[in-house]
Design an enzyme around this catalytic site. Structure first.
Site, PDB file in Angstrom:
ATOM      1  N   HIS A   1       0.903  24.388 -28.960  1.00 15.68           N
ATOM      2  CA  HIS A   1      -0.060  24.719 -30.011  1.00 15.68           C
ATOM      3  C   HIS A   1       0.055  23.799 -31.222  1.00 15.68           C
ATOM      4  O   HIS A   1      -0.845  23.754 -32.051  1.00 15.68           O
ATOM      5  CB  HIS A   1       0.042  26.204 -30.412  1.00 15.68           C
TER       6      HIS A   1
ATOM      7  N   GLN B   1       6.178  30.097 -40.031  1.00 12.85           N
ATOM      8  CA  GLN B   1       5.174  29.036 -39.959  1.00 12.85           C
ATOM      9  C   GLN B   1       5.774  27.683 -40.359  1.00 12.85           C
ATOM     10  O   GLN B   1       6.436  27.578 -41.390  1.00 12.85           O
ATOM     11  CB  GLN B   1       3.988  29.370 -40.878  1.00 12.85           C
ATOM     12  N   GLY B   2       5.511  26.681 -39.530  1.00 16.65           N
ATOM     13  CA  GLY B   2       6.047  25.351 -39.793  1.00 16.65           C
ATOM     14  C   GLY B   2       7.288  25.062 -38.960  1.00 16.65           C
ATOM     15  O   GLY B   2       7.698  23.922 -38.804  1.00 16.65           O
ATOM     16  N   ASP B   3       7.896  26.122 -38.419  1.00 14.82           N
ATOM     17  CA  ASP B   3       9.070  25.956 -37.542  1.00 14.82           C
ATOM     18  C   ASP B   3       8.658  25.744 -36.090  1.00 14.82           C
ATOM     19  O   ASP B   3       9.468  25.340 -35.252  1.00 14.82           O
ATOM     20  CB  ASP B   3       9.976  27.193 -37.612  1.00 14.82           C
ATOM     21  N   SER B   4       7.419  26.043 -35.787  1.00 17.39           N
ATOM     22  CA  SER B   4       6.938  25.936 -34.410  1.00 17.39           C
ATOM     23  C   SER B   4       7.278  24.594 -33.790  1.00 17.39           C
ATOM     24  O   SER B   4       7.259  23.566 -34.456  1.00 17.39           O
ATOM     25  CB  SER B   4       5.420  26.107 -34.365  1.00 17.39           C
TER      26      SER B   4
ATOM     27  N   ASP C   1       3.803  27.552 -23.952  1.00 17.77           N
ATOM     28  CA  ASP C   1       3.612  26.809 -25.205  1.00 17.77           C
ATOM     29  C   ASP C   1       4.613  25.659 -25.267  1.00 17.77           C
ATOM     30  O   ASP C   1       5.601  25.701 -26.007  1.00 17.77           O
ATOM     31  CB  ASP C   1       3.787  27.777 -26.379  1.00 17.77           C
TER      32      ASP C   1
HETATM   33  N1  ARG Z   1       3.318  29.761 -34.911  1.00 13.44           N
HETATM   34  C1  ARG Z   1       4.228  29.386 -35.947  1.00 13.44           C
HETATM   35  C2  ARG Z   1       4.122  27.908 -36.240  1.00 13.44           C
HETATM   36  O1  ARG Z   1       3.169  27.289 -35.803  1.00 13.44           O
HETATM   37  C3  ARG Z   1       5.619  29.826 -35.665  1.00 13.44           C
HETATM   38  C4  ARG Z   1       5.718  31.260 -35.826  1.00 13.44           C
HETATM   39  C5  ARG Z   1       7.054  31.786 -35.556  1.00 13.44           C
HETATM   40  N2  ARG Z   1       7.020  33.113 -36.032  1.00 13.44           N
HETATM   41  C6  ARG Z   1       8.046  33.926 -36.000  1.00 13.44           C
HETATM   42  N3  ARG Z   1       7.911  35.100 -36.526  1.00 13.44           N
HETATM   43  N4  ARG Z   1       9.172  33.562 -35.460  1.00 13.44           N
HETATM   44  O2  ARG Z   1       4.876  27.363 -37.005  1.00 13.44           O
END
Ligand code: ARG
Length: 303
Positions: free
Chosen positions: A102, A238-241, A149
């Site tokens: 993603h 967010q940002g860790d993905s 993913d």
């Molecule tokens: N989708 C998020 C990203 O793009 C990562 C989300 C992780 N969320 C969590 N609760 N661990 O950075």
């Protein structure tokens, strides 16, 4: 709330955040979640309000060079890399960075670059910067569904002198025993109340959560290709993905990466652990060869 497209965040960072927002919202929609990672006010927000101990999301700053295999995905440009970072990744092979689908779905190789071994994003002297020759998105990855993913960035030039991560033996689950401690790292949001993207890499230790418990939180959770970790106050965000969750094993150098940061309902909220692509899944790797590009990537991995 803070990452919604109308949020007043810096323009460059906004672009990145938007990309994340869309993906996360799509994932959430498919999961039947009313408010997702980036949605409106949710449990994590109210639960964390005024509780300094639960921000960061529970992590700490990392010293330079502690996680040499760590990669940052940057949008190409001339601005500060800190503003251009939009996801994490990890060095899987000298010429391959592993990340989340993603993060790069619909992106052209020319639009991004990756830096391996940097700890402080804005410090251009750290790490090795590479162009991406090809982006291989897992053929079973379907936007908004959450599973598979995984994407591989085939680098124009290999990264030399950095030990890549180890993966668990395919088809086993020895490294994801519920309750075991794993570490997740990244430059993602550190605070569910006041959005903050750190310049220095952070890490947090999180307990691995059983499949059955995770499925209770996320009805669409696919235990064949996912794993869960986290506890109230400790999570990726967010940002860790795209970044790694890993374990250190006694008497063994390097780390074993058990997952790729994928999605979650909010961050660090009670009853909503983070969901990760399970990198020890045989099905995840076997099905990669359903596309020609995936097959080529697998051959490169094997050779
Ligand atoms: N989708 C998020 C990203 O793009 C990562 C989300 C992780 N969320 C969590 N609760 N661990 O950075």
């Amino acid at each position: 709330m803070r990452l919604s497209p109308t949020s007043p965040i810096p323009p460059t960072r906004r672009t990145a955040a938007r990309r994340i927002t869309t993906a996360a919202l799509a994932a959430g929609a498919a999961l039947g979640l009313a408010a997702t990672s980036v949605g409106t006010a949710h449990a994590a927000d109210s639960a964390d309000r005024g509780r300094p101990g639960t921000r960061i999301i529970g992590g700490t700053e990392q010293p330079d060079g502690k996680h040499p295999f760590m990669a940052a995905l940057l949008q190409k440009g001339t601005g500060n890399p800190h503003d251009r970072q939009f996801c994490g990744g990890s060095l899987l092979e000298p010429g391959i960075v592993m990340t989340a689908a993603h993060c790069v779905e619909g992106t052209k190789p020319k639009e991004i670059e990756t830096v391996v071994g940097r700890t402080v994003l804005s410090n251009k002297n750290q790490g090795e910067l590479r162009n991406v020759a090809e982006i291989v998105v897992h053929p079973r990855y379907a936007k908004g569904e959450g599973a598979y993913d995984l994407a591989l960035l085939m680098l124009e030039e290999p990264v030399e002198g950095v030990a890549p991560v180890n993966l668990p033996t395919a088809g086993t689950d020895a490294l994801i025993r519920p309750g075991a401690k794993a570490t997740v790292i990244g430059w993602g949001n550190t605070n569910t109340e006041v959005t903050n993207y750190p310049d220095r890499l952070r890490a947090v230790d999180v307990p691995i959560v059983s499949h059955i418990e995770c499925k209770a939180s996320y009805p669409q959770y696919d235990s064949k290709v996912n794993m869960c970790a986290g506890v109230e106050g400790k999570d990726s965000c967010q940002g860790d993905s795209g970044g790694p969750i890993f374990r250190k094993l006694q008497g063994r150098k390097g780390v074993f990466q058990v997952g790729i940061t994928s999605y979650g309902d909010g961050c660090a909220a009670q009853g909503a652990p983070g969901v990760y692509t399970y990198t020890g899944s045989a099905k995840l790797w076997d099905t990669l060869e359903e596309s020609a590009a995936g097959k080529r990537a697998l051959n490169k991995l094997a050779g």
